[in-house]
Write a protein that holds these residues in place. Sequence first.
Motif, PDB file in Angstrom:
ATOM      1  N   THR A  16       0.894  -1.142  -0.175  1.00  0.00           N
ATOM      2  CA  THR A  16      -0.204   0.053  -0.053  1.00  0.00           C
ATOM      3  C   THR A  16       0.941   1.110  -0.006  1.00  0.00           C
ATOM      4  O   THR A  16       0.455   2.191  -0.745  1.00  0.00           O
ATOM      5  CB  THR A  16      -0.817   0.120   1.235  1.00  0.00           C
ATOM      6  N   VAL A  20       0.485   4.268  -2.919  1.00  0.00           N
ATOM      7  CA  VAL A  20       0.586   5.646  -2.629  1.00  0.00           C
ATOM      8  C   VAL A  20       1.644   6.601  -3.098  1.00  0.00           C
ATOM      9  O   VAL A  20       1.695   7.533  -3.927  1.00  0.00           O
ATOM     10  CB  VAL A  20       0.479   5.879  -1.166  1.00  0.00           C
ATOM     11  N   ASP A  37      -8.362   1.251  -4.576  1.00  0.00           N
ATOM     12  CA  ASP A  37      -8.301   0.337  -3.385  1.00  0.00           C
ATOM     13  C   ASP A  37      -9.110  -0.770  -3.642  1.00  0.00           C
ATOM     14  O   ASP A  37     -10.301  -0.692  -3.416  1.00  0.00           O
ATOM     15  CB  ASP A  37      -8.378   1.163  -2.295  1.00  0.00           C
ATOM     16  N   CYS A  44      -5.211   2.116   2.026  1.00  0.00           N
ATOM     17  CA  CYS A  44      -4.810   2.907   0.589  1.00  0.00           C
ATOM     18  C   CYS A  44      -5.867   4.129   0.782  1.00  0.00           C
ATOM     19  O   CYS A  44      -5.216   5.405   0.809  1.00  0.00           O
ATOM     20  CB  CYS A  44      -4.790   2.270  -0.547  1.00  0.00           C
ATOM     21  N   ASP A 122      -4.414  -1.270  -5.748  1.00  0.00           N
ATOM     22  CA  ASP A 122      -3.846  -1.752  -4.449  1.00  0.00           C
ATOM     23  C   ASP A 122      -4.371  -3.114  -4.240  1.00  0.00           C
ATOM     24  O   ASP A 122      -5.806  -3.068  -3.790  1.00  0.00           O
ATOM     25  CB  ASP A 122      -3.775  -0.855  -3.409  1.00  0.00           C
TER      26      ASP A 122
END
Length: 252
Positions: A16, A20, A37, A44, A122
């Motif tokens: 994660t 980001v 996400d 996230c 993610d």
Amino acid sequence: MKIISLVNQKGGVAKTTSVVNIATALVELGKKVLVIDIDPQGNCTTNFGYENLEVNTIAELLIDDKITVEDCILETKNLHLVGADIGLAEAEFTLANKMAREFILRKKLHKLKDNYDYCLIDCPPSLSTLTLNALVASHKVYIPMMTSKFSVKGIQQLIDTITAVQNYNEELELGGVFITSYDSRNSLATSYLAQVQEVLTDKLLLKSKIRINIDLAKAQDYNESIFEFNSKSNGAQDYMSLAQEILEREEK
């Protein structure tokens, strides 16, 4: 739009954190980015500053045929996000009864192919229906991994899984593997890195490594990217280098 999933069935490998910060670095490099996400933990989403979601989440996007990606967009400081919360765990059971469930996200993202340069997904730390949706939707997979015994052991299994998913998505390719939480002073870490280098070709193992850096953890506490928290830190330098390396691979 290039769709990239970050996947590892093992938790705690900075997946994660990497989503980001790679996404934020890509924006700084002039790219228009969408982040999805698809992890029920929603870390996230939280890292981008969203706790209580007032728009449709990835759960509704996957289970409701009428909901589009545009109905789910959250605007952060510099990119767009489709968020997740714990309701996604329940939605996964609903997905099990849907026809062609592996292709839902792919079909919905296809309508946005001209809206963004990159979409980063993610994924949860498991090879679930949610992860399968992400992989079937993706063009590339990048794998974050730590230099530890169990990470090295699991990397070939994950590569085999990606190969199996190519039966559903012929476009899917392994973009590469990158090392996180690396400490060159740790003899075990350097030993495991040597093992990884034996398993992977130079083409698959990215040169950029994310070094251990306390500012990466602190940035999460403030729901910020490393570039917002401390743009001069080793973490910021490493993630910018990684994003640039990914761009070089994707835009050849």
